[in-house]
Design a protein around this motif. Structure first.
Motif, short mmCIF file in Angstrom:
data_model
loop_
_atom_site.label_atom_id
_atom_site.label_comp_id
_atom_site.label_asym_id
_atom_site.label_seq_id
_atom_site.Cartn_x
_atom_site.Cartn_y
_atom_site.Cartn_z
N GLY A 201 0.80 -1.23 0.00
CA GLY A 201 0.00 0.00 0.00
C GLY A 201 0.82 1.27 0.00
N VAL A 202 1.98 1.25 -0.66
CA VAL A 202 2.87 2.42 -0.61
C VAL A 202 3.07 3.08 -1.98
CG1 VAL A 202 4.06 1.59 1.44
CG2 VAL A 202 4.95 0.99 -0.83
N VAL A 203 2.34 2.64 -3.01
CA VAL A 203 2.44 3.30 -4.31
C VAL A 203 1.55 4.54 -4.29
CG1 VAL A 203 2.00 3.10 -6.79
CG2 VAL A 203 2.92 1.14 -5.51
N GLU A 204 2.16 5.70 -4.41
CA GLU A 204 1.41 6.95 -4.37
C GLU A 204 0.92 7.37 -5.75
OE1 GLU A 204 0.57 8.00 -1.60
OE2 GLU A 204 2.06 7.24 -0.20
N ASP A 205 1.75 7.17 -6.78
CA ASP A 205 1.24 7.44 -8.12
C ASP A 205 1.93 6.57 -9.16
OD1 ASP A 205 3.24 9.13 -9.75
OD2 ASP A 205 3.04 10.42 -8.01
N LEU A 206 1.24 6.38 -10.27
CA LEU A 206 1.71 5.55 -11.37
C LEU A 206 1.71 6.38 -12.65
CD1 LEU A 206 2.40 2.87 -12.86
CD2 LEU A 206 -0.08 2.47 -12.99
N CYS A 207 2.86 6.44 -13.31
CA CYS A 207 2.98 7.06 -14.62
C CYS A 207 3.02 5.91 -15.63
CB CYS A 207 4.23 7.91 -14.71
SG CYS A 207 4.27 9.27 -13.51
N LEU A 208 1.99 5.80 -16.43
CA LEU A 208 1.84 4.66 -17.32
C LEU A 208 1.71 5.14 -18.76
CD1 LEU A 208 1.46 1.58 -17.65
CD2 LEU A 208 -1.01 1.98 -17.42
N THR A 209 2.62 4.67 -19.61
CA THR A 209 2.56 4.96 -21.04
C THR A 209 1.99 3.75 -21.76
OG1 THR A 209 4.47 6.44 -20.97
CG2 THR A 209 3.93 5.46 -23.10
N ALA A 210 0.99 3.98 -22.59
CA ALA A 210 0.43 2.94 -23.45
C ALA A 210 0.97 3.14 -24.86
CB ALA A 210 -1.09 2.99 -23.45
N SER A 211 1.79 2.19 -25.30
CA SER A 211 2.39 2.27 -26.63
C SER A 211 1.44 1.67 -27.66
CB SER A 211 3.71 1.49 -26.62
OG SER A 211 4.31 1.46 -27.89
N PRO A 212 1.26 2.31 -28.81
CA PRO A 212 0.29 1.84 -29.81
C PRO A 212 0.79 0.62 -30.58
CG PRO A 212 1.42 3.75 -30.65
CD PRO A 212 1.92 3.57 -29.24
N LEU A 213 1.03 -0.46 -29.85
CA LEU A 213 1.53 -1.69 -30.44
C LEU A 213 0.74 -2.87 -29.90
CD1 LEU A 213 5.39 -1.18 -29.99
CD2 LEU A 213 4.13 -1.04 -32.15
N LEU A 214 0.54 -3.88 -30.73
CA LEU A 214 0.04 -5.18 -30.31
C LEU A 214 1.22 -6.14 -30.34
CD1 LEU A 214 -3.31 -5.40 -32.32
CD2 LEU A 214 -3.04 -4.92 -29.87
N ILE A 215 1.51 -6.76 -29.20
CA ILE A 215 2.71 -7.59 -29.06
C ILE A 215 2.39 -9.08 -29.10
CG2 ILE A 215 4.71 -8.12 -27.61
CD1 ILE A 215 4.71 -5.30 -28.87
N GLY A 216 1.28 -9.47 -28.43
CA GLY A 216 1.00 -10.89 -28.33
C GLY A 216 2.09 -11.58 -27.52
N GLY A 217 2.47 -12.78 -27.93
CA GLY A 217 3.58 -13.46 -27.27
C GLY A 217 3.26 -13.84 -25.84
N THR A 218 4.30 -13.97 -25.04
CA THR A 218 4.16 -14.43 -23.66
C THR A 218 4.66 -13.41 -22.64
OG1 THR A 218 6.33 -15.52 -23.77
CG2 THR A 218 4.39 -16.84 -24.36
N ALA A 219 4.82 -12.16 -23.08
CA ALA A 219 5.32 -11.12 -22.17
C ALA A 219 4.41 -10.96 -20.97
CB ALA A 219 5.45 -9.80 -22.91
N GLY A 220 5.02 -10.69 -19.80
CA GLY A 220 4.26 -10.53 -18.56
C GLY A 220 3.66 -9.15 -18.45
N ARG A 221 2.93 -8.94 -17.36
CA ARG A 221 2.30 -7.66 -17.10
C ARG A 221 3.21 -6.80 -16.23
NH1 ARG A 221 -3.13 -8.84 -14.17
NH2 ARG A 221 -2.83 -6.72 -13.39
N ILE A 222 2.79 -5.57 -15.93
CA ILE A 222 3.69 -4.63 -15.27
C ILE A 222 3.80 -4.87 -13.77
CG2 ILE A 222 3.36 -2.86 -17.01
CD1 ILE A 222 1.57 -1.37 -15.04
N ALA A 223 2.83 -5.57 -13.17
CA ALA A 223 2.88 -5.84 -11.73
C ALA A 223 2.46 -7.28 -11.47
CB ALA A 223 1.97 -4.89 -10.95
N VAL A 224 3.17 -7.93 -10.54
CA VAL A 224 2.87 -9.32 -10.19
C VAL A 224 2.89 -9.44 -8.67
CG1 VAL A 224 3.60 -11.72 -10.35
CG2 VAL A 224 3.92 -10.20 -12.31
#
Length: 257
Positions: A201-224
């Motif tokens: 519970g210590v994340v105060e803010d998130l700067c998130l860029t959405a890149s206009p790409l479709l990747i597919g594949g097996t890449a993970g997500r930004i938080a686990v």
């Protein structure tokens, strides 16, 4: 039709406007942890294991502003190894200006140190963190990490900080940074560290860029994290670039002013 009230065309903004949009709160008494990530529009956090291919000129501009504003750049050991991290290279003049306006930066224009979280102290003392940097890195590790590894990192110039016995927790990280007066924290990943910070519970803010790409594949997500609870966030702004890149900043709902 509902419109996004905080949407701004990125190309209309200069550096001073970006600083205003991304500045930390004026008065901070404890570490304010900001997380910065880029993702594809189908949710991939990397391309071939690295995030760089997702970036764009607008994302790079904001990336540099965020580092200029920060007191310290926080990163997990796995990400530091995978992305071949070196020291932060920032705009010395801008960091001096930010400091004199009470917005972060540093009095001499020096860059923020890189603080690496690694319970096992598994880093290469001959790597770019130690050879391509203007400031020695900080290694947040444990008392149980192999002494020879910690000694090698210290000999390479790092400040080695034992934050726990077997693990480095979010409260450990905050305490270590607070003791050093490093309150404007910029976390650049990876997903496990981000997940741990969400769980605590210590994340105060998130700067998130959405890149206009479709990747597919097996890449993970930004938080686990298997233990995190949903955290309500408030959209502070959305910047729209001509190439389709969307740069957003989200603030934890209970911290909004």
């Amino acid at each position: 039709m509902q419109r996004v009230p905080n949407a701004i065309q990125f190309t209309t903004l200069g550096p001073d406007e970006l600083v205003r949009l991304y500045a930390y709160p004026a008065s901070i008494e404890s570490p304010w942890i900001r997380v910065n990530f880029v993702t594809s529009i189908d949710g991939a956090a990397t391309v071939d294991g690295r995030s760089g291919a997702l970036g764009s000129p607008a994302d790079r501009t904001v990336f540099e502003i965020l580092r200029d504003l920060a007191d310290v750049v926080l990163v997990g050991g796995g990400t530091a190894r995978q992305e071949n991290y070196g020291g932060a290279h920032t705009d010395a003049h801008r960091r001096q200006r930010l400091y004199h306006h009470g917005l972060g930066g540093s009095p001499d224009g020096s860059p923020p140190p890189i603080a690496v979280v690694t319970a096992s102290a598994s880093l290469d003392p001959a790597g770019r963190l130690f050879t391509d940097t203007a400031r020695p890195p900080m290694i947040l590790t444990t008392s149980m990490a192999p002494p020879d590894r910690k000694r090698a990192l210290a000999d390479a110039g790092a400040e080695v900080i034992e934050c726990g016995e077997t693990t480095v927790t979010a409260p450990d990280i905050r305490a270590a940074l607070a003791r050093r007066g490093l309150l404007r924290v910029l976390c650049e990943g990876g997903p496990s560290l981000f997940g741990d910070l969400i769980t605590a519970g210590v994340v105060e803010d998130l700067c998130l860029t959405a890149s206009p790409l479709l990747i597919g594949g097996t890449a993970g997500r930004i938080a686990v994290s298997p233990k995190a609870s949903p955290t309500p966030m408030t959209l502070r702004h959305a910047l729209l670039d001509d190439d389709g890149t969307i740069l957003t900043r989200w603030e934890r709902a209970r911290t909004q002013g």
